[in-house]
Structure formats: C-alpha cells, structure tokens
Motif scaffolding. Sequence first.
Motif, short mmCIF file in Angstrom:
data_model
loop_
_atom_site.label_atom_id
_atom_site.label_comp_id
_atom_site.label_asym_id
_atom_site.label_seq_id
_atom_site.Cartn_x
_atom_site.Cartn_y
_atom_site.Cartn_z
N LEU A 114 0.84 -1.18 0.00
CA LEU A 114 0.00 0.00 0.00
C LEU A 114 0.88 1.24 0.00
O LEU A 114 1.90 1.28 0.69
CB LEU A 114 -0.90 0.02 1.24
N ASP A 115 0.50 2.21 -0.80
CA ASP A 115 1.20 3.48 -0.86
C ASP A 115 1.03 4.20 0.48
O ASP A 115 -0.09 4.39 0.96
CB ASP A 115 0.61 4.30 -2.00
N LEU A 116 2.14 4.61 1.09
CA LEU A 116 2.05 5.32 2.37
C LEU A 116 1.31 6.63 2.22
O LEU A 116 0.66 7.10 3.17
CB LEU A 116 3.46 5.56 2.92
N ASN A 117 1.38 7.24 1.04
CA ASN A 117 0.60 8.46 0.81
C ASN A 117 -0.89 8.16 0.90
O ASN A 117 -1.67 8.97 1.41
CB ASN A 117 0.93 9.06 -0.56
N ALA A 118 -1.29 6.99 0.39
CA ALA A 118 -2.70 6.61 0.45
C ALA A 118 -3.13 6.41 1.90
O ALA A 118 -4.25 6.80 2.28
CB ALA A 118 -2.92 5.33 -0.35
N ILE A 119 -2.27 5.81 2.70
CA ILE A 119 -2.58 5.62 4.12
C ILE A 119 -2.75 6.97 4.81
O ILE A 119 -3.64 7.17 5.64
CB ILE A 119 -1.48 4.81 4.81
N GLY B 236 -4.88 19.70 -0.27
CA GLY B 236 -4.66 20.52 -1.45
C GLY B 236 -4.93 19.79 -2.75
O GLY B 236 -4.29 20.07 -3.78
N VAL B 237 -5.87 18.84 -2.73
CA VAL B 237 -6.23 18.07 -3.93
C VAL B 237 -7.74 18.15 -4.11
O VAL B 237 -8.45 18.78 -3.33
CB VAL B 237 -5.77 16.60 -3.81
N THR B 238 -8.25 17.49 -5.13
CA THR B 238 -9.69 17.50 -5.37
C THR B 238 -10.38 16.44 -4.52
O THR B 238 -9.77 15.46 -4.09
CB THR B 238 -10.00 17.23 -6.85
N ARG B 239 -11.68 16.64 -4.33
CA ARG B 239 -12.49 15.65 -3.60
C ARG B 239 -12.47 14.32 -4.33
O ARG B 239 -12.44 13.26 -3.71
CB ARG B 239 -13.92 16.17 -3.46
N SER B 240 -12.50 14.37 -5.66
CA SER B 240 -12.49 13.15 -6.46
C SER B 240 -11.19 12.36 -6.23
O SER B 240 -11.23 11.13 -6.13
CB SER B 240 -12.63 13.49 -7.95
N ALA B 241 -10.07 13.06 -6.13
CA ALA B 241 -8.80 12.38 -5.89
C ALA B 241 -8.80 11.66 -4.55
O ALA B 241 -8.29 10.53 -4.43
CB ALA B 241 -7.65 13.38 -5.95
N VAL B 242 -9.37 12.30 -3.53
CA VAL B 242 -9.46 11.65 -2.22
C VAL B 242 -10.34 10.41 -2.30
O VAL B 242 -9.99 9.34 -1.78
CB VAL B 242 -10.02 12.65 -1.17
N SER B 243 -11.49 10.54 -2.94
CA SER B 243 -12.42 9.41 -3.05
C SER B 243 -11.78 8.24 -3.79
O SER B 243 -11.91 7.08 -3.39
CB SER B 243 -13.69 9.86 -3.78
N GLN B 244 -11.06 8.54 -4.87
CA GLN B 244 -10.41 7.47 -5.64
C GLN B 244 -9.32 6.78 -4.83
O GLN B 244 -9.14 5.56 -4.91
CB GLN B 244 -9.82 8.06 -6.93
N THR B 245 -8.58 7.56 -4.02
CA THR B 245 -7.54 6.96 -3.18
C THR B 245 -8.14 6.00 -2.16
O THR B 245 -7.64 4.88 -1.95
CB THR B 245 -6.75 8.06 -2.45
N ILE B 246 -9.24 6.41 -1.53
CA ILE B 246 -9.90 5.54 -0.56
C ILE B 246 -10.41 4.27 -1.25
O ILE B 246 -10.29 3.16 -0.71
CB ILE B 246 -11.06 6.27 0.14
N ARG B 247 -10.95 4.42 -2.45
CA ARG B 247 -11.46 3.25 -3.18
C ARG B 247 -10.31 2.28 -3.50
O ARG B 247 -10.49 1.06 -3.39
CB ARG B 247 -12.16 3.70 -4.46
N ARG B 248 -9.14 2.81 -3.86
CA ARG B 248 -8.00 1.93 -4.16
C ARG B 248 -7.57 1.15 -2.92
O ARG B 248 -7.24 -0.04 -3.00
CB ARG B 248 -6.83 2.75 -4.71
N ILE B 249 -7.56 1.82 -1.78
CA ILE B 249 -7.18 1.13 -0.54
C ILE B 249 -8.18 0.02 -0.24
O ILE B 249 -7.81 -1.11 0.11
CB ILE B 249 -7.13 2.12 0.64
#
Length: 296
Positions: free
Chosen positions: A3-8, A28-41
Amino acid sequence: MQLDLNAISVFAIVAEERNFRAAADRLGVTRSAVSQTIRRIEESLGVALVQRTTRSVSLTEAGQRLHAEIAPAVADIRTALEEATLQTGRPRGRLRLAVSSIAERFLSGPFLADFAAANPEVALDITVTDEEFDIVAEGFDAGVRLGEVIEQDMIAVAVAGDERQLAVCAPSYRDRFGVPSHPAELALHDCIGWRPSPKAAPYRWEFAEAGKEFRVAVPPRFTTNDMALMIKLAVAGAGITFGMEQSFRPMIERGDLIPILEPYSPYFAGFYLYYPSRRNVAPKLRALIDHVQRGR
C-alpha cells in the motif's frame, strides 16, 4: 500486499475529518482524488473502510480498527517530518486541541489570544468537547482535561492551580425557596443538571464530608449539555445548578449567583494540558507547553 504510504495518510485525514471535501482541502487536492484513493485502498484490502452518503462520511468497523492502529504511527511520522522540515525550530502549522468545555482559564480569550500573538505561524484548531476519547487515534496534538480523567501514559502539564465544584443559585431563588443545608436536601429543590449527550445519564453532583467523597443523583428540573444555558437558567432564578467555580466566578462577583453548600465542596487537582509521550515534541506544541507553564 503493498500500500502506498501516501494513500494511508489520505485515509488517516479522511478518518479525522469524516468529510471528503475537508480532507481534500487539507491535502490541497480534489475531492475526487481523495475518493479514488480511498477506493483503491479498499480494493487492495478487500474490505470497505468508509460509508459514504451525500452529506457525510463515517468509518466502518474495519475502518475504525485500521484508523486506531495507524493513527499513532501517522502522528509520529507527522511529528518527525515537522522536525525535519522546520530547520529553524519556529512553531508553525495547525495545532489541533481537544478541550473540555469547563476549562475556563484555558478557553479564556486572553490566554489563547496571547499565545496566537506570540506564535503567528501557528493556526489553532480547537474542538470543545466533554467526550472522553483517544486524542492520538482522533488526530489531535494535545488535550485539556481534569487531571483525574487523563490516561496514565500521557504527559500532563498543569494549566492552573486546584479547582473545586460549587452548587449555586440566584438570590431570588434563595429568597423564594431557601437553600439546602446539606447535599441530601437537593432532592427537595429545583435543580439544573448537565449531561454530555442525550444518551448519557445526568451527571451526579460530587461533594465531600469528613474527608469522604460522595455523589448525589439529583432529579433535575432542567437537563442540558450546555453550561451557558445552565448559568442563564440559574441567574434567572430557575433553580440550583452545579459546576466548576471558575464558570460561575463572574456571576458570583456581580451578585447574580451565590454559592451554597461550600463546606461540602473541597478543592482538587485542576486542568492539565496533556499529550502523548514522544521523543520529539513538535515546535508548535512545545510553544503551547511553554506558554502554559509561563502562565501558571
């Protein structure tokens, strides 16, 4: 599994904020980027970590367990990075605090305003709450609570001297109904009680007699979780209320409230600033600790 530590880190911030938009703003990112990161985890782990609605985000049971496990490590990493990047040692960044609503001196305007003036690069994020929880797991840098409820593995610094709780009422209430001579007589009076949440039982008033502490479960005529409302009702003559002496001190000095049952109200250890034991304390927190110690 990798798992990417940035994702954690993204998951930890979502868990702290319980809101994708607020987490995105912090990162400092978009809401979509956060949502996609959580989905990948979640896809990597094969388990749902958050429950999403159009208005809020909450953690699943698996998400709560994961956050409880990683929060101390994430906090240590943040502290280490701050130490590495703040070469000058200047206090800066957001300082998250969980503070009891009755910590009057700490929450006073001058105390916090003086700290902010002396540390212009520190942004204070203060949650006023009377819930008891793990400040590390919830992403706070420190908390302010009565000494008796602070976990033993925390470092605690006294904010002020000893405190005491008092029962008080308005002179108008005393003139109409009299006042009890012993806490046992409170059941015969209109009382204004407090509880931290709708599901919690009303707080039992604490007294002491002949060196022995005891509690009285008063039958409140009014019950609320708001100390300001308790004081307003008491000043209006609605009944007897109970709380920290410092909360009532301005009204007592003006004569709006009078203390009663004082022989049964001993002093005890007051409020403490507390934080987890770490080798490196972030400059922003160290600045607050120093401010507290200078102001005692």
